[in-house]
Design a protein around this motif. Structure first.
Motif, short mmCIF file in Angstrom:
data_model
loop_
_atom_site.label_atom_id
_atom_site.label_comp_id
_atom_site.label_asym_id
_atom_site.label_seq_id
_atom_site.Cartn_x
_atom_site.Cartn_y
_atom_site.Cartn_z
N PRO A 44 0.81 -1.22 0.00
CA PRO A 44 0.00 0.00 0.00
C PRO A 44 0.84 1.27 0.00
O PRO A 44 2.05 1.23 0.14
N CYS B 91 -4.87 1.19 -0.24
CA CYS B 91 -4.70 0.04 -1.12
C CYS B 91 -4.38 0.50 -2.55
O CYS B 91 -5.03 1.38 -3.09
N ARG C 76 -6.16 -3.03 -5.20
CA ARG C 76 -7.62 -3.18 -5.30
C ARG C 76 -8.13 -4.56 -4.87
O ARG C 76 -9.23 -4.96 -5.21
N SER D 28 -8.28 -5.36 -1.61
CA SER D 28 -8.73 -5.16 -0.25
C SER D 28 -10.25 -5.22 -0.14
O SER D 28 -10.97 -4.64 -0.94
N TYR E 132 -11.44 -1.62 0.73
CA TYR E 132 -10.96 -0.60 -0.20
C TYR E 132 -11.68 0.72 0.03
O TYR E 132 -12.90 0.70 0.22
N PRO E 133 -11.03 1.84 0.09
CA PRO E 133 -9.66 2.13 -0.34
C PRO E 133 -8.59 1.86 0.72
O PRO E 133 -7.42 2.10 0.48
N CYS F 57 -6.15 -0.41 3.00
CA CYS F 57 -5.45 -1.69 2.82
C CYS F 57 -5.78 -2.65 3.96
O CYS F 57 -5.78 -2.26 5.12
#
Length: 65
Positions: A8, A35, A38, A40, A43-44, A46
Motif C-alpha cells: 500500500p 490500497c 484493489r 482489499s 478498499y480504499p 489496505c
C-alpha cells in the motif's frame, strides 16, 4: 509518504479520498495504508490482501513433498 512497490501507500492522516463513483472515504487516523492493488475488502483502505496467503497450516517442508 511511503510507497511500497509490493503493497500500500502509507500517508499521514487525516485523509480524504474521492473514489471513482464520487464517494468520499475519510480517515482521522494518524497514519493510513491506502490500497493500490484493489484486492482489499476494505478498499480504499489496505487490509493486507496483497500478501500471499497459504491455504493450509502445514509447515513449508511438508507441502513440498
Amino acid at each position: 509518504m511511503f510507497v511500497d512497490p509490493q503493497g500500500p501507500v502509507i500517508v499521514e492522516g487525516p485523509v480524504e479520498i474521492v473514489l471513482d463513483d464520487g464517494t468520499v472515504a475519510r480517515s482521522d487516523r494518524f497514519s493510513v495504508a491506502i490500497c493500490t492493488c484493489r484486492r482489499s475488502r476494505t478498499y480504499p483502505w489496505c487490509d493486507t490482501s496483497h500478501r500471499r496467503r497459504e491455504r493450509n497450516g502445514r509447515p513449508t517442508e511438508e507441502r513440498k513433498r
